[in-house]
Design an enzyme around this catalytic site. Structure first.
Site, PDB file in Angstrom:
ATOM      1  CG  HIS A 182      -2.362  -0.901   0.982  1.00  0.00           C
ATOM      2  ND1 HIS A 182      -3.083  -0.407   0.141  1.00  0.00           N
ATOM      3  CD2 HIS A 182      -2.598  -2.084   1.436  1.00  0.00           C
ATOM      4  CE1 HIS A 182      -4.195  -1.695   0.236  1.00  0.00           C
ATOM      5  NE2 HIS A 182      -3.376  -2.358   1.349  1.00  0.00           N
ATOM      6  CG  ASP A 209      -2.305   5.109  -3.005  1.00  0.00           C
ATOM      7  OD1 ASP A 209      -1.611   4.383  -3.277  1.00  0.00           O
ATOM      8  OD2 ASP A 209      -3.675   4.707  -2.675  1.00  0.00           O
TER       9      ASP A 209
END
Length: 381
Positions: free
Chosen positions: A136, A166
């Protein structure tokens, strides 16, 4: 370029995008393309992506439409390839090899549409030792050096939400790559694969810092540099009410105005004297603690001191400047950031709320001429 039959707003009107549903940076990249006017069809899987959020509030699916296709069914890949044949761009965020196993990798897609821009969004990239490993945002930005720059010396680096990896290192780079490849496809007639890795994009964001490091103008440790909180006139300070003000008074004229409005004595000589930075920081911190955030906001309002209040997410839409520009907008009862950037000839807007899985199947089947999306056409009576 194909021509969409649906009304659009923005510079990408007429561009067709197929998004294979996922979470995080892929959907956000597809939202950016949709905000810019592209006709984005999100291919949702039966049962949804598994995010713990009501689809009605997932604004990263705004300005899109949705069909539901089970890629694990016998005819699922063919339904997606039918869409690909009529699209300009495909966006997917699977781990490397997954799209290939599902039958919708670059090879079959380009066999159906040689002009297709195939955008791939991953954390580690399509190759390398960690390519197939899970991860992540925070795990992706950690090895790039970007996370290690953030925070106070002697303390653990804080988690910067999932904005740096992200969305900045991932989504934005995917969109830049897709648009560049789309331009190339228009000129040459040839599509290609865009491999957007969060590790690559996040590392690239620090290009200027690497130049400063090579030149000896940046120390490779936290809280010791001009832009990482080490400098007393570039950072945040607590106010009397437990809130914060942000200071970025780098240039001499801004620094002088900052000190004057803050009410600190003549400290012009401390600006470049690193040995006096701790003393200056303590004096600035003490002054900020004498008034509330809103009181300091009024003091610095309209000045060139480069000082601003640190607002919460709910406060931000009410900031006078952001409100005047319409930086945030309300749509269907949800306050959200408006599309950015802005265009003089092809303005953008939030046209529709979050796409509901499968809600647009009939319209897309008709407008994209993909009758196979309709259950009746697969099982004629």
């Amino acid at each position: 370029m194909t021509t969409a039959r649906t009304p659009g707003h923005g510079p990408l009107t007429g561009v067709r995008v197929v998004e294979l549903a996922g979470i995080g940076p892929g959907p956000f990249a597809a939202m950016l393309l949709a905000d810019l006017g592209a006709d984005v069809v999100r291919v949702d899987r039966p049962g949804g992506p598994g995010l713990a959020i009501d689809p009605a509030y997932d604004v990263t699916n705004r300005n899109k439409r949705s069909v539901v296709v089970d890629l694990k069914s016998a005819d699922g890949p063919e339904r997606v390839l039918d869409l690909v044949a009529r699209a300009d761009v495909l966006v997917e965020g699977y781990r490397p090899g997954v799209a290939e196993r599902l039958g919708v990798g670059p090879e079959p897609c380009h066999a159906r549409n040689p002009r297709l821009v195939y955008g791939r969004m991953t954390g580690w990239g399509q190759d390398g030792p960690l390519a197939r490993s899970a991860g992540h945002d925070i795990a992706y930005i950690a090895p790039t050096g970007a996370l290690g720059m953030i925070g106070r010396p002697g303390q653990a680096p804080p988690a910067p939400a999932n904005l740096l990896g992200d969305y900045a290192g991932g989504s934005l780079y995917l969109v830049v790559g897709v648009l560049a490849a789309l331009h190339h496809a228009r000129v040459s007639g040839t599509g290609q694969v865009v491999d957007a890795a969060i590790v690559d994009g996040t590392a690239h964001l620090a290009t200027m810092i690497h130049g400063m490091l090579a030149a000896g103008g940046w120390q490779d440790r936290r809280g010791a540099n001009l832009l990482d909180g080490g400098c007393p006139y570039y950072g945040t300070y607590e106010t009397a009410d437990g809130r914060y003000m942000a200071v970025g008074a780098l240039e001499p004229q801004f620094y002088a105005e900052f000190l004057g409005l803050l009410g600190v004595g003549d400290r012009a000589d401390a600006r470049k004297d690193v040995t006096r930075w701790d003393e200056l920081r303590e004096e600035i911190a003490a002054r900020f603690k004498t008034r509330t955030r809103d009181e300091w906001t009024a003091v610095f309002d309209g000045s060139d001191a480069c000082v601003a209040p640190v607002l919460s997410l709910r406060e931000a839409p009410h900031h006078p400047h952001l409100a005047a520009r319409g930086t945030f907008t309300d749509h269907a009862g949800i306050t959200q950031p408006a599309p950015a950037p802005r265009f003089s000839a092809t303005p953008t807007s939030v046209r529709t709320g979050p796409a509901r899985p499968g809600a647009d199947t009939a319209d897309i089947a008709r407008e994209w001429d993909v009758p196979g999306l309709l259950p009746a056409s697969r099982n004629p009576q």
